[in-house]
Design an enzyme around this catalytic site. Structure first.
Site, mmCIF file in Angstrom:
data_model
loop_
_atom_site.group_PDB
_atom_site.id
_atom_site.type_symbol
_atom_site.label_atom_id
_atom_site.label_comp_id
_atom_site.label_asym_id
_atom_site.label_seq_id
_atom_site.Cartn_x
_atom_site.Cartn_y
_atom_site.Cartn_z
ATOM 1 N N SER A 73 0.796 -1.240 0.000
ATOM 2 C CA SER A 73 0.000 0.000 0.000
ATOM 3 C C SER A 73 0.820 1.277 0.000
ATOM 4 C CB SER A 73 -0.950 0.008 1.202
ATOM 5 O OG SER A 73 -2.010 -0.905 0.996
ATOM 6 N N LYS B 177 0.143 3.640 -2.765
ATOM 7 C CA LYS B 177 -0.952 4.606 -2.698
ATOM 8 C C LYS B 177 -0.429 6.044 -2.684
ATOM 9 C CE LYS B 177 -4.570 1.786 -0.500
ATOM 10 N NZ LYS B 177 -4.008 0.427 -0.420
ATOM 11 N N SER C 147 -6.070 2.572 4.707
ATOM 12 C CA SER C 147 -5.487 1.943 3.520
ATOM 13 C C SER C 147 -6.569 1.249 2.708
ATOM 14 C CB SER C 147 -4.394 0.947 3.926
ATOM 15 O OG SER C 147 -3.466 0.763 2.891
#
Length: 429
Positions: free
Chosen positions: A96, A99, A154
């Site tokens: 993640s 991101k 997340s």
């Protein structure tokens, strides 16, 4: 002819040859390095070499020993100087932390007050086992709500909604790839916008630091990534059922101090991640005495609890103590856009640290914090190709220019000699 030769030599002497490039160490003192080591794409040739690289001055602390991460990097967010790194360009699954690139790409497109009513298609094709914030089809959310879902929980559901608002998931992936290249991040290959494990999806400690540095120039990015907790909105879903609001806490333990991790003083985010294939990954930025440092840690191998947070804290401690007393081993964003040149990291906005009430989150929200699971992607490989040095190209251009000028003067002198000889011959006859 003597005059012609002298002119040519003068021309060669006045055109500057390519010289060494000076790298700012972050303390205002330049250190001399070869052009290929500080000017080439990817932050410098040294960063492409495997192993640990650091050049502390006499009296500066040594780089922490015993770090188990496959790759890590410490850099100055303002100057872009890399203070130390290990396997900076090794391509690894980012989880993640990818991101951050998603935010760099999409966050500037919509104001935080923009609203969107979520549809079933917005939530389609989210990977099994994804971490979710608990977005419900049929409910209307602000863009700020969605970004809180991205940065705090997340939430891959929040990512997919924003990606559909941006056009589509596939379009967003393509734009993320283009954004990475624009920032000079050549190690990153984007397959999913949320960092979910997919074959071939990779990034590097270097690229992740680049994404964080770019993001921190945006006040909203800095605000979201520093937010500890929020009250996530409820409302009526597509079936007419009312869903209560619920508290969401940031999963970055270095920020919140949860689960045995001591909060790091001055931490301003940025993003943590975990998948089965990637292991634990983390980008952490902290500010102390006017200096902002970024560290990236990818996949610690020790197996110790909270290893990714503890190793990041060790690197930040070292960086703040060594900053100004070390020669940089490379630079971030060598291909950065003009807006980032010499800019300081934006100060985070007002932190939202609301106390969550006892409301119960919907079933999807209880999935937040789960690992993103998928079929294991192919093993990541370290990059081994070094791009050509721009400084070398500059040296070639300079040399060619000098010879053109000198050659032209030599030809002109030669023509003058021929004319004088003909005139002399005409007088003799």
């Amino acid at each position: 002819m003597t005059v012609a030769a002298a002119c040519a030599l003068c021309a060669l002497s006045v055109v500057p040859a390519a010289g060494p490039v000076l790298a700012d160490d972050g303390d205002g003192q330049g250190s001399q390095g070869s052009p290929s080591s500080v000017s080439m794409a990817g932050g410098g040739a040294l960063l492409f070499e495997p192993g640990v690289h650091a050049e502390p001055h006499s009296g500066a602390p040594d780089v922490p020993s015993g770090l188990s991460a496959l790759s890590w990097l410490v850099s100055d967010a303002t100057t872009g100087q890399v203070l130390a790194a290990k396997n900076a360009h090794r391509q690894l699954p980012p989880a993640s932390t990818l991101k951050t690139l998603f935010a760099d790409t999409v966050l500037p497109r919509f104001s935080r007050d923009t609203t969107h009513k979520v549809t079933d298609s917005d939530l389609a094709d989210i990977g099994a086992g994804s971490s979710l914030v608990g977005i419900q089809a049929g409910q209307t959310y602000t863009v700020a709500d969605l970004w809180h879902g991205v940065f705090l929980a997340s939430g891959n559901d929040a990512v997919h909604v924003l990606a559909h608002m941006n056009g589509s998931v596939s379009q967003t992936v393509s734009e993320m790839q283009a954004k990475a290249r624009m920032l000079g991040a050549e190690d990153t290959h984007v397959v999913s916008p949320d960092g979910y494990d997919e074959p071939g999806q990779v990034s590097s400690a270097y690229d992740l630091a680049v994404f964080a540095r770019a993001g921190l120039q945006n006040a909203d990015f800095a605000d979201y990534c520093s937010t500890k907790s929020v009250d996530f909105p409820g409302g009526y879903d597509a079936h007419g059922n009312y869903v209560d609001s619920f508290g969401v806490e940031n999963t970055n333990r270095l920020l919140t101090g949860e689960k045995g991790v001591t909060p790091y003083p001055g931490l301003i985010g940025v993003k943590n991640g975990y998948t089965t294939n990637a292991g634990n990954t983390l980008i952490a930025a902290a500010r102390r005495d006017g200096r902002t440092l970024i560290t990236t840690v990818m996949n610690p191998q020790s197996g110790a609890l909270n290893a990714v947070y503890n190793e990041a804290a060790e690197l930040l401690d070292w960086g703040f103590e060594a900053a100004g007393r070390t020669t940089s081993v490379g630079t971030l964003n060598t291909a950065q856009p003009a807006g980032l040149q010499g800019a300081s990291a934006a100060a985070p906005g007002t932190k939202h640290d609301q106390q969550a009430g006892p409301a119960t989150a919907p079933k999807q929200a209880r999935e937040a914090g789960r690992a993103d699971e998928a079929d294991e992607a192919g093993k990541a490989t370290a990059t081994g190709n070094l791009p050509a040095s721009p400084a070398s190209a500059h040296g070639s251009t300079t040399s060619a220019t000098a010879w053109y000028i000198g050659g032209g003067l030599a030809v002109a002198a030669g023509v003058s000699v021929l004319v004088l000889r003909r005139r002399s011959a005409g007088r003799a006859s």
